[in-house]
Design an enzyme around this catalytic site. Structure first.
Site, PDB file in Angstrom:
ATOM      1  N   HIS A 132       0.868  -1.190   0.000  1.00 47.37           N
ATOM      2  CA  HIS A 132       0.000   0.000   0.000  1.00 47.37           C
ATOM      3  C   HIS A 132       0.905   1.240   0.000  1.00 47.37           C
ATOM      4  O   HIS A 132       0.988   1.964   0.999  1.00 47.37           O
ATOM      5  CB  HIS A 132      -0.902  -0.040   1.235  1.00 47.37           C
ATOM      6  CG  HIS A 132      -2.116   0.832   1.153  1.00 47.37           C
ATOM      7  ND1 HIS A 132      -2.423   1.604   0.051  1.00 47.37           N
ATOM      8  CD2 HIS A 132      -3.121   1.040   2.046  1.00 47.37           C
ATOM      9  CE1 HIS A 132      -3.551   2.260   0.285  1.00 47.37           C
ATOM     10  NE2 HIS A 132      -3.997   1.939   1.478  1.00 47.37           N
ATOM     11  N   GLN A 135      -0.413   4.785   1.011  1.00 46.52           N
ATOM     12  CA  GLN A 135      -0.595   4.923   2.459  1.00 46.52           C
ATOM     13  C   GLN A 135       0.740   5.281   3.116  1.00 46.52           C
ATOM     14  O   GLN A 135       0.807   6.200   3.938  1.00 46.52           O
ATOM     15  CB  GLN A 135      -1.129   3.592   3.026  1.00 46.52           C
ATOM     16  CG  GLN A 135      -1.387   3.631   4.508  1.00 46.52           C
ATOM     17  CD  GLN A 135      -2.538   4.558   4.873  1.00 46.52           C
ATOM     18  OE1 GLN A 135      -3.620   4.448   4.325  1.00 46.52           O
ATOM     19  NE2 GLN A 135      -2.301   5.488   5.777  1.00 46.52           N
ATOM     20  N   ASP A 227      -2.714  -2.170  12.174  1.00 49.93           N
ATOM     21  CA  ASP A 227      -3.691  -2.306  11.085  1.00 49.93           C
ATOM     22  C   ASP A 227      -4.573  -3.512  11.423  1.00 49.93           C
ATOM     23  O   ASP A 227      -4.264  -4.280  12.348  1.00 49.93           O
ATOM     24  CB  ASP A 227      -2.929  -2.514   9.753  1.00 49.93           C
ATOM     25  CG  ASP A 227      -3.856  -2.593   8.535  1.00 49.93           C
ATOM     26  OD1 ASP A 227      -5.033  -2.172   8.641  1.00 49.93           O
ATOM     27  OD2 ASP A 227      -3.409  -3.078   7.471  1.00 49.93           O
ATOM     28  N   CYS A 267      -3.870   2.973   9.581  1.00 56.98           N
ATOM     29  CA  CYS A 267      -4.238   3.424   8.232  1.00 56.98           C
ATOM     30  C   CYS A 267      -5.747   3.579   8.083  1.00 56.98           C
ATOM     31  O   CYS A 267      -6.198   4.297   7.195  1.00 56.98           O
ATOM     32  CB  CYS A 267      -3.698   2.452   7.186  1.00 56.98           C
ATOM     33  SG  CYS A 267      -4.285   0.766   7.423  1.00 56.98           S
ATOM     34  N   ARG A 295      -3.339  11.576   3.346  1.00 55.01           N
ATOM     35  CA  ARG A 295      -3.417  10.830   2.083  1.00 55.01           C
ATOM     36  C   ARG A 295      -3.650  11.802   0.928  1.00 55.01           C
ATOM     37  O   ARG A 295      -3.077  11.690  -0.146  1.00 55.01           O
ATOM     38  CB  ARG A 295      -4.566   9.810   2.140  1.00 55.01           C
ATOM     39  CG  ARG A 295      -4.348   8.648   3.095  1.00 55.01           C
ATOM     40  CD  ARG A 295      -3.291   7.694   2.571  1.00 55.01           C
ATOM     41  NE  ARG A 295      -3.602   7.173   1.266  1.00 55.01           N
ATOM     42  CZ  ARG A 295      -4.413   6.140   1.013  1.00 55.01           C
ATOM     43  NH1 ARG A 295      -4.965   5.487   2.015  1.00 55.01           N
ATOM     44  NH2 ARG A 295      -4.641   5.727  -0.222  1.00 55.01           N
TER      45      ARG A 295
HETATM   46  N1   CP Z   1      -6.393   3.427   4.410  1.00 61.08           N
HETATM   47  C1   CP Z   1      -7.088   3.167   3.294  1.00 61.08           C
HETATM   48  O1   CP Z   1      -6.539   2.838   2.234  1.00 61.08           O
HETATM   49  O2   CP Z   1      -8.436   3.294   3.436  1.00 61.08           O
HETATM   50  P1   CP Z   1      -9.544   2.829   2.400  1.00 61.08           P
HETATM   51  O3   CP Z   1      -9.496   1.310   2.351  1.00 61.08           O
HETATM   52  O4   CP Z   1     -10.853   3.325   2.950  1.00 61.08           O
HETATM   53  O5   CP Z   1      -9.235   3.416   1.060  1.00 61.08           O
HETATM   54  N1  NVA Z   2      -4.481  -4.264   5.321  1.00 58.41           N
HETATM   55  C1  NVA Z   2      -5.754  -3.670   5.008  1.00 58.41           C
HETATM   56  C2  NVA Z   2      -5.573  -2.220   4.663  1.00 58.41           C
HETATM   57  C3  NVA Z   2      -6.834  -1.483   4.309  1.00 58.41           C
HETATM   58  C4  NVA Z   2      -6.583  -0.053   3.941  1.00 58.41           C
HETATM   59  C5  NVA Z   2      -6.396  -4.431   3.857  1.00 58.41           C
HETATM   60  O1  NVA Z   2      -5.700  -4.792   2.921  1.00 58.41           O
HETATM   61  O2  NVA Z   2      -7.606  -4.681   3.926  1.00 58.41           O
END
Ligand code: CP
Ligand code: NVA
Length: 311
Positions: A132, A135, A227, A267, A295
């Site tokens: 990600h 993020q 997370d 996040c 973000r």
């Molecule tokens: N942190 C993040 O990416 O949030 P969303 O899944 O809501 O986009």
């Molecule tokens: N680790 C989580 C992050 C969401 C923003 C997922 O992948 O669902």
């Protein structure tokens, strides 16, 4: 003509480029707060492909484009059927004829790589099962804002060795932050990710700690990060993860083991009462909503960089 750049992994960019993006994001945020509204992306459109749900990624990218005078189009899983209704390669080729950049949130990271292979516009990773990076970019901005520097700080990630943790390892190892991660046995970062992190750390001087002990990870930490225990796509494992992960909850007792001025990050979305307690998420150390806001600012810097560089 400049080379087409994508943003699939933080590790594909150099540490200098990542640091420059963070500084540019801070500058653009200050400019925005001062009421300055440069239309740097007038006439540009971002296509946003989603295989998974989103709040922050979708809204922050869309608003980033609008703030900069551009436009964004949201494409839901149902309407595109990436790789099902139409091949990933063809979706990339077609979208490239309409939009100036593609942001995609996918399950398999290989889908992003295929989009990038066939697209003639920049492709941005809006989260994959592996990483990600957007993020992490926003998170670096948040840490920089709160602590005034990156180099020499210690970030402790407590929980699952997932996509967010992967991007954070790279972010820390690239910018000279120490990185410690505590996961249950069997949920550590992938060996290939650890090796890549170590290569960056060898250059930056970051110290890396991989442990199963949350207290060892957070001791001396300037930043505690967590997370969800079950990421999108892992729902079938939710029950078993709920049994394994409770010792890795970020609660008041764990926060007390870190530095007195530690900041707590997540996040989001959070499963309050699982990986983080309400007391911590809403407490004095928490910066989670500034983090969500950042973000927007970090992605503005990224979009300007990528769209300005596109052929
Ligand atoms: N942190 C993040 O990416 O949030 P969303 O899944 O809501 O986009
Ligand atoms: N680790 C989580 C992050 C969401 C923003 C997922 O992948 O669902």
């Amino acid at each position: 003509m400049t080379r087409l750049r994508h943003f699939l992994s933080l590790a594909d960019w150099t540490p200098e480029e990542v640091e420059a993006l963070v500084l540019e994001a801070a500058r653009m945020k200050a400019e925005w707060k001062a009421g300055i509204r440069p239309s740097l992306l007038a006439g540009k459109t971002l296509g946003m492909l989603f295989e998974k749900p989103s709040l922050r990624t979708r809204v922050s990218f869309e608003m980033a484009m609008r703030h900069l005078g551009g436009d964004a189009i949201y494409l839901s899983p149902q309407e595109v059927g990436l790789g099902k209704r139409e091949s990933v390669a063809d979706v990339a080729r077609v979208l490239s004829r309409y939009v100036d950049a593609i942001m995609a949130r996918v399950f398999a990271h290989a889908v992003l790589e295929e989009l990038a292979r066939y697209a003639t516009v920049p492709v941005i990773n809006g989260l994959s099962d592996d990483e990600h990076p957007c993020q992490a970019l926003g998170d670096l901005l948040t840490i920089y804002e709160k602590k005034g520097r990156l180099r020499g700080l210690r970030l402790a990630f407590v929980g699952d060795g997932n996509n967010v943790a992967t991007a954070l390892l790279y972010a820390c190892a690239m910018t000279g932050m120490d990185f410690a991660i505590a996961t249950p046995p069997g949920y550590m970062l992938k060996e290939s990710v650890i090796e890549r992190g170590k290569a960056f750390a060898a250059h930056s001087g970051s110290r890396l700690t991989f442990t199963h002990d949350p207290i060892e990870a957070v001791r001396g930490a300037d930043v505690i990060y967590t997370d969800v225990w079950t990421s999108m796509g892992q729902e079938a494992e939710a029950e078993i993860r709920r049994r394994i992960f409770p010792p890795y909850q970020v609660n008041q007792a764990l926060v007390a083991q870190a530095k007195p001025d530690v900041i707590v990050m997540h996040c989001l979305p959070a499963h309050r009462g699982e990986e983080i307690t309400d007391e911590v998420a809403d407490g004095p150390h928490s910066v989670i909503f500034d983090q969500a806001e950042n973000r927007l600012h970090a992605q503005k810097a990224l979009l300007v960089r990528l769209l300005a560089e596109a052929p």
